[in-house]
Design an enzyme around this catalytic site. Sequence first.
Site: not given
Ligand code: 5BU
Length: 458
Positions: A287
């Site tokens: 990012k």
């Molecule tokens: P989760 O554990 O499935 O909630 O992880 C989601 C990943 O995607 C996590 O590494 C976040 O940093 C990333 N992410 C997100 O969740 N939402 C966003 O809008 C963005 C990145 Br951009």
Amino acid sequence: MKREEFIEKLFEIGAVKFGKFTLKSGKVSPFYFDLRDMISYPELLDGIVELLVEKIRGLEFDVLTGIPYTALPIASLVADRIKKPLIYMRKEEKAYGTGNNVIGKYQPGAVCLVIDDLITTGESKIETAERLEAEGVKVKDMVVVIDRSNNGNEILGRSGYDLHSLITLDEILAILTKGKYIDDAMALKVKDFTNGLAEDKTEIKAENLNPLTIKLQETMKRKQSNLILSLDVTNQKDFFEILDKTAFEIVMLKTHADILEDYDQSFVPKLKEYARKYDFHIFEDRKFADIGNTVRMQYRSGIYKIAEWAEFVTVHLVAGAAILDGLFGGIEGRSSFLLARMSSKDNLINEAYTRKVLEAGRKNPEVVSGFIGHGKDKTDIQRFKAKFPAGMMLLMPGVKLESGTDNLGQQYLTVEEAIAGGADCIIVGRGIIKSEDQGATAKIYRERAWKAYIYRIN
Ligand code: 5BU
């Protein structure tokens, strides 16, 4: 008033002009429409109201609105004629969802008919509808006086709205040439010009797509997977143990290298070896968001030297699209996904920001493979995806087998909602990492996501 007469009158008052006009984009157009002055011609106004009332007969709606400024006085006359309530949006945007953006009274969930003067790209119509929807008003039908693009139906249809237009550009040209107001050569010029614009809009040609985008899509097909694992753990042991169980299932691995407490020089060679052996891509979710010079150093230097190993990275465009030059200038074989929307609750990205990010992607296909985005449901994602430059991908985080939230503001859609709406790949972290059997869970995600994807693209 007859349509012919109406069109001739528009020409006579100068609302429809032919000649040479320099547009905002710098292009020189052979025609120009401006209906603003129509309000000063009562007879013409009467004619247009009559034609509009006729056009909207049979449509179902509770209230109606005109997009300021030009269409607002017209809509109020129509409202008066058919005795339906009028509402309108402030032109200047207040914060979303404060309830102060709509002027006039309506019941929550009321269906609103949107009236506007012209349609070209459809963007302002979609934006108005989205702003109305954010205030609890539903939009289905929209009416315009002139469809300047000749394919407004299709543009709005992709976003789920029905467009009704009084007159099209072709009809104006036909009537004005018949009445000898313009000659055939002019009509042809106008047609050529609008066809040219349409071609500009067809956007990115396959040969301009980033080769990495194509590679990623090929790997998807080869592995029959559109699952991206977000391997958010804090030590290498857990990292590679989970990867051992899940690598077969994924098309890409998303990392946050900076959360590894024991990151060292052995990490990257090992990761690359896994990627080669198990056929997946590497995606560092860094990012980047600073000025060009800083992101260049963050990308290429420091402990992580991300540019050396991550094929894809994420970029926030808050600092402006020029940071793409900072990142990728002089580097080959790397690409990015731009953050167009986020999945976290109350994030500050709004429609205008999203639109600019999509535009920046359209202009930089050699270093942008697509966008990261989210939505509140399938329809919302469909509308978002409809605005994508052709060939660009949507990767969606905030996805689980069941919808819900975590306790830090993350919002989840289901695999099926995400993909039916238009996600090309899903990004899953804790849904897999925190499960008891990570390998088996990754397999379930892959199978469900791939099935939904194949269903959608066919
Ligand atoms: P989760 O554990 O499935 O909630 O992880 C989601 C990943 O995607 C996590 O590494 C976040 O940093 C990333 N992410 C997100 O969740 N939402 C966003 O809008 C963005 C990145 Br951009």
